[in-house]
Motif scaffolding. Structure first.
Motif, PDB file in Angstrom:
ATOM      1  N   CYS A 158      -2.682  -3.970  -7.741  1.00  0.00           N
ATOM      2  CA  CYS A 158      -1.480  -4.167  -7.496  1.00  0.00           C
ATOM      3  C   CYS A 158      -1.569  -5.536  -7.619  1.00  0.00           C
ATOM      4  O   CYS A 158      -2.518  -6.140  -7.508  1.00  0.00           O
ATOM      5  CB  CYS A 158      -1.180  -4.282  -6.031  1.00  0.00           C
ATOM      6  SG  CYS A 158       0.197  -4.906  -5.229  1.00  0.00           S
ATOM      7  N   TRP A 159      -1.021  -6.079  -8.797  1.00  0.00           N
ATOM      8  CA  TRP A 159      -1.303  -7.592  -9.311  1.00  0.00           C
ATOM      9  C   TRP A 159      -1.337  -8.781  -7.943  1.00  0.00           C
ATOM     10  O   TRP A 159      -2.264  -9.511  -7.777  1.00  0.00           O
ATOM     11  CB  TRP A 159       0.194  -8.013 -10.143  1.00  0.00           C
ATOM     12  CG  TRP A 159      -0.220  -9.064 -10.955  1.00  0.00           C
ATOM     13  CD1 TRP A 159       0.329 -10.045 -10.954  1.00  0.00           C
ATOM     14  CD2 TRP A 159      -1.408  -9.287 -12.061  1.00  0.00           C
ATOM     15  NE1 TRP A 159      -0.434 -11.199 -11.181  1.00  0.00           N
ATOM     16  CE2 TRP A 159      -1.123 -10.671 -11.839  1.00  0.00           C
ATOM     17  CE3 TRP A 159      -2.876  -8.664 -12.486  1.00  0.00           C
ATOM     18  CZ2 TRP A 159      -2.362 -10.946 -12.973  1.00  0.00           C
ATOM     19  CZ3 TRP A 159      -3.257  -8.922 -13.165  1.00  0.00           C
ATOM     20  CH2 TRP A 159      -3.481 -10.237 -13.815  1.00  0.00           C
ATOM     21  N   ARG A 175       4.762   0.620   1.615  1.00  0.00           N
ATOM     22  CA  ARG A 175       4.133  -0.033   0.763  1.00  0.00           C
ATOM     23  C   ARG A 175       2.916   0.659   0.475  1.00  0.00           C
ATOM     24  O   ARG A 175       2.071   0.989  -0.320  1.00  0.00           O
ATOM     25  CB  ARG A 175       3.054  -1.119   2.299  1.00  0.00           C
ATOM     26  CG  ARG A 175       2.021  -1.564   1.191  1.00  0.00           C
ATOM     27  CD  ARG A 175       1.257  -2.806   2.496  1.00  0.00           C
ATOM     28  NE  ARG A 175       0.361  -4.121   2.263  1.00  0.00           N
ATOM     29  CZ  ARG A 175      -0.887  -3.498   1.807  1.00  0.00           C
ATOM     30  NH1 ARG A 175      -1.357  -1.626   3.065  1.00  0.00           N
ATOM     31  NH2 ARG A 175      -2.320  -3.619   1.868  1.00  0.00           N
ATOM     32  N   LEU A 186       0.891   3.700  -7.299  1.00  0.00           N
ATOM     33  CA  LEU A 186      -0.224   2.640  -8.927  1.00  0.00           C
ATOM     34  C   LEU A 186      -1.964   2.749  -8.600  1.00  0.00           C
ATOM     35  O   LEU A 186      -1.691   3.175  -9.246  1.00  0.00           O
ATOM     36  CB  LEU A 186      -0.028   0.917  -7.671  1.00  0.00           C
ATOM     37  CG  LEU A 186       1.368   0.112  -8.433  1.00  0.00           C
ATOM     38  CD1 LEU A 186       0.825  -1.201  -7.981  1.00  0.00           C
ATOM     39  CD2 LEU A 186       1.253   0.809  -9.304  1.00  0.00           C
ATOM     40  N   ALA A 198       3.833  -6.681  -8.774  1.00  0.00           N
ATOM     41  CA  ALA A 198       3.501  -7.199  -7.326  1.00  0.00           C
ATOM     42  C   ALA A 198       4.468  -7.003  -5.906  1.00  0.00           C
ATOM     43  O   ALA A 198       5.362  -6.730  -6.894  1.00  0.00           O
ATOM     44  CB  ALA A 198       4.392  -9.054  -7.200  1.00  0.00           C
ATOM     45  N   PHE A 199       4.168  -6.684  -4.903  1.00  0.00           N
ATOM     46  CA  PHE A 199       4.486  -6.331  -3.591  1.00  0.00           C
ATOM     47  C   PHE A 199       5.466  -7.196  -2.773  1.00  0.00           C
ATOM     48  O   PHE A 199       4.435  -8.328  -2.294  1.00  0.00           O
ATOM     49  CB  PHE A 199       4.259  -4.308  -2.963  1.00  0.00           C
ATOM     50  CG  PHE A 199       4.737  -5.105  -1.874  1.00  0.00           C
ATOM     51  CD1 PHE A 199       5.826  -3.655  -2.018  1.00  0.00           C
ATOM     52  CD2 PHE A 199       3.960  -4.463  -0.271  1.00  0.00           C
ATOM     53  CE1 PHE A 199       6.595  -3.479  -1.001  1.00  0.00           C
ATOM     54  CE2 PHE A 199       4.648  -4.142   0.265  1.00  0.00           C
ATOM     55  CZ  PHE A 199       5.498  -3.479   0.079  1.00  0.00           C
ATOM     56  N   ALA A 247       6.869   1.647  -7.915  1.00  0.00           N
ATOM     57  CA  ALA A 247       5.937   1.691  -8.730  1.00  0.00           C
ATOM     58  C   ALA A 247       5.242   2.865  -9.834  1.00  0.00           C
ATOM     59  O   ALA A 247       5.220   2.735 -10.909  1.00  0.00           O
ATOM     60  CB  ALA A 247       4.401   2.275  -7.830  1.00  0.00           C
ATOM     61  N   GLU A 261       0.694  -9.525  -4.242  1.00  0.00           N
ATOM     62  CA  GLU A 261       1.233  -9.240  -2.389  1.00  0.00           C
ATOM     63  C   GLU A 261       1.125 -10.038  -1.594  1.00  0.00           C
ATOM     64  O   GLU A 261       0.780 -11.311  -1.531  1.00  0.00           O
ATOM     65  CB  GLU A 261       0.394  -7.912  -1.892  1.00  0.00           C
ATOM     66  CG  GLU A 261       1.264  -7.162  -0.741  1.00  0.00           C
ATOM     67  CD  GLU A 261       0.149  -6.360   0.273  1.00  0.00           C
ATOM     68  OE1 GLU A 261       1.531  -6.119   1.404  1.00  0.00           O
ATOM     69  OE2 GLU A 261      -0.675  -5.444  -0.442  1.00  0.00           O
ATOM     70  N   PHE A 308       4.444   2.817  -2.118  1.00  0.00           N
ATOM     71  CA  PHE A 308       4.432   1.998  -3.512  1.00  0.00           C
ATOM     72  C   PHE A 308       2.117   1.943  -4.224  1.00  0.00           C
ATOM     73  O   PHE A 308       2.125   1.994  -4.890  1.00  0.00           O
ATOM     74  CB  PHE A 308       4.361   0.557  -3.515  1.00  0.00           C
ATOM     75  CG  PHE A 308       5.091  -0.432  -4.462  1.00  0.00           C
ATOM     76  CD1 PHE A 308       5.205  -0.265  -5.677  1.00  0.00           C
ATOM     77  CD2 PHE A 308       3.440  -1.292  -4.407  1.00  0.00           C
ATOM     78  CE1 PHE A 308       5.772  -1.335  -6.672  1.00  0.00           C
ATOM     79  CE2 PHE A 308       3.266  -2.563  -5.167  1.00  0.00           C
ATOM     80  CZ  PHE A 308       3.724  -2.170  -6.346  1.00  0.00           C
ATOM     81  N   LEU A 309       1.766   1.403  -3.104  1.00  0.00           N
ATOM     82  CA  LEU A 309       0.220   1.565  -3.536  1.00  0.00           C
ATOM     83  C   LEU A 309      -0.374   2.961  -4.165  1.00  0.00           C
ATOM     84  O   LEU A 309      -1.182   2.990  -4.693  1.00  0.00           O
ATOM     85  CB  LEU A 309      -0.439   0.908  -2.512  1.00  0.00           C
ATOM     86  CG  LEU A 309      -0.575  -0.336  -1.962  1.00  0.00           C
ATOM     87  CD1 LEU A 309      -0.913  -1.506  -1.043  1.00  0.00           C
ATOM     88  CD2 LEU A 309      -0.583  -1.537  -3.051  1.00  0.00           C
TER      89      LEU A 309
END
Length: 335
Positions: free
Chosen positions: A212-213, A198, A205, A183-184, A171, A215, A201-202
């Motif tokens: 997150c755009w 996850r 961000l 996106a994930f 991220a 998922e 990553f979040l």
């Protein structure tokens, strides 16, 4: 007419050694001189002798087999893990028995099959297996070690890569390169590896002030990742970057973007994977990814399992090994 099997006594007579010397020659880690070993092996070659491992296991009460529980052999990461585990245990005189489980986590019948196989320990690779199965192994006093996943059980030894910080780096790196619609693509919702990737990553961000755009979930499978990519690009605005929870899905994303949507990687969409399987470095992909310490993970987990088998119940060990970012050319660099 069936050919009569050659016995160890016949090998001993031809080699001019004792029958116990023949047994030691074919027993891993047994004490035997090089000269005697050479004589036995030459006699065995001449006679076409093959040791009866089943009979030996009945005598020693040791099957010298390890049960490996896995769910996704089409995933290159697990195929590589299995190959390296096989090499390690063969060098120690053990054989692997493979048990396949479904992605839905249904383990019905698996435990009974493992018990019937007389396997001395279990190496768990299956992403879908969770705490209840691992705890059942502990309750039955079956040595068990998990590779690349964790469970909420203090009695299970576990060896994994640092999934959280791998996701965290992905991220931060995408944001640093100027991406905003990130996106994930997750694996299995119940997988501990996906959950940690996850979360990292979040968290990264959020620290960067980026949401997150989108998922999606690809179940760690190529076909499911293709379907997830189609959903992500079904209508604008589209993501400008995708972090896939493993390389297998990341390659599926790239293939789908190119063949079905005419998108270029990284000019139109950046892609990051996780694992650093051999395909990631192929010229047609040059995938930026997070390398897991696969050899160290397998060697450590295998050693822990053999220690449990040989020395009895030991205190469980939970190890998290560092991962390494591998920057190639699937991410568009900031201008």
């Amino acid at each position: 007419m069936k050919k009569k099997s050659v016995t160890s006594r016949e090998v001993a007579q031809l080699a001019g050694v004792s029958q116990s010397a023949v047994s030691r020659c074919f027993s891993p880690n047994a004490s035997i001189s090089d000269k005697t070993r050479e004589k036995v092996l030459e006699a065995a070659r001449q006679l076409g002798y093959r040791p009866n491992t089943i009979a030996r296991s009945l005598i020693t009460r040791s099957s010298r087999t390890i049960a490996v529980v896995v769910s996704q052999l089409d995933n290159p990461f697990y195929a590589l893990t299995l190959a390296k585990a096989s090499q390690y245990f063969q060098a120690e005189g053990y054989h692997l028995l493979l048990f396949l489980v479904s992605d839905d986590g249904n383990t019905e019948g698996i435990m009974s099959e493992i018990l019937q196989s007389q396997a001395e320990g279990i190496l768990m690779l299956a992403a879908s297996l969770a705490t209840p199965f691992a705890q059942e192994c502990v309750d039955r006093s079956i040595p068990v070690v998990m590779i690349n996943r964790t469970v909420d059980s203090a009695g299970v030894s576990q060896v994994s890569g640092d999934n959280y910080h791998g996701g965290y780096w992905a991220a931060r790196y995408l944001v640093a390169q100027g991406h905003a619609r990130i996106a994930f693509l997750n694996g299995l919702p119940t997988s501990s590896t996906g959950a940690y990737r996850r979360r990292g990553f979040l968290d990264a961000l959020a620290e960067e002030g980026v949401a997150c755009w989108a998922e999606e979930c690809g179940d760690y499978r190529f076909d499911k990742a293709c379907e997830a990519t189609r959903r992500l690009f079904a209508a604008p605005p589209y993501p400008d970057a995708i972090f896939a929870a493993n390389d297998h899905m990341a390659i599926a994303v790239i293939e789908t973007l190119r063949s079905e949507f005419g998108r270029r990687v990284p000019e139109d969409v950046s892609v990051i994977g996780f694992d650093d399987t051999p395909v990631a470095s192929w010229p047609s992909y040059q995938l930026t990814t997070v390398r897991q310490p696969l050899e160290e993970m397998v060697a450590t987990a295998s050693r822990l399992l053999l220690e449990q088998i040989r020395e009895g119940q030991l205190s469980p060990v939970q190890l998290t090994l560092p991962v390494v970012p591998i920057i190639r050319s699937s991410v568009r660099r900031a201008v």
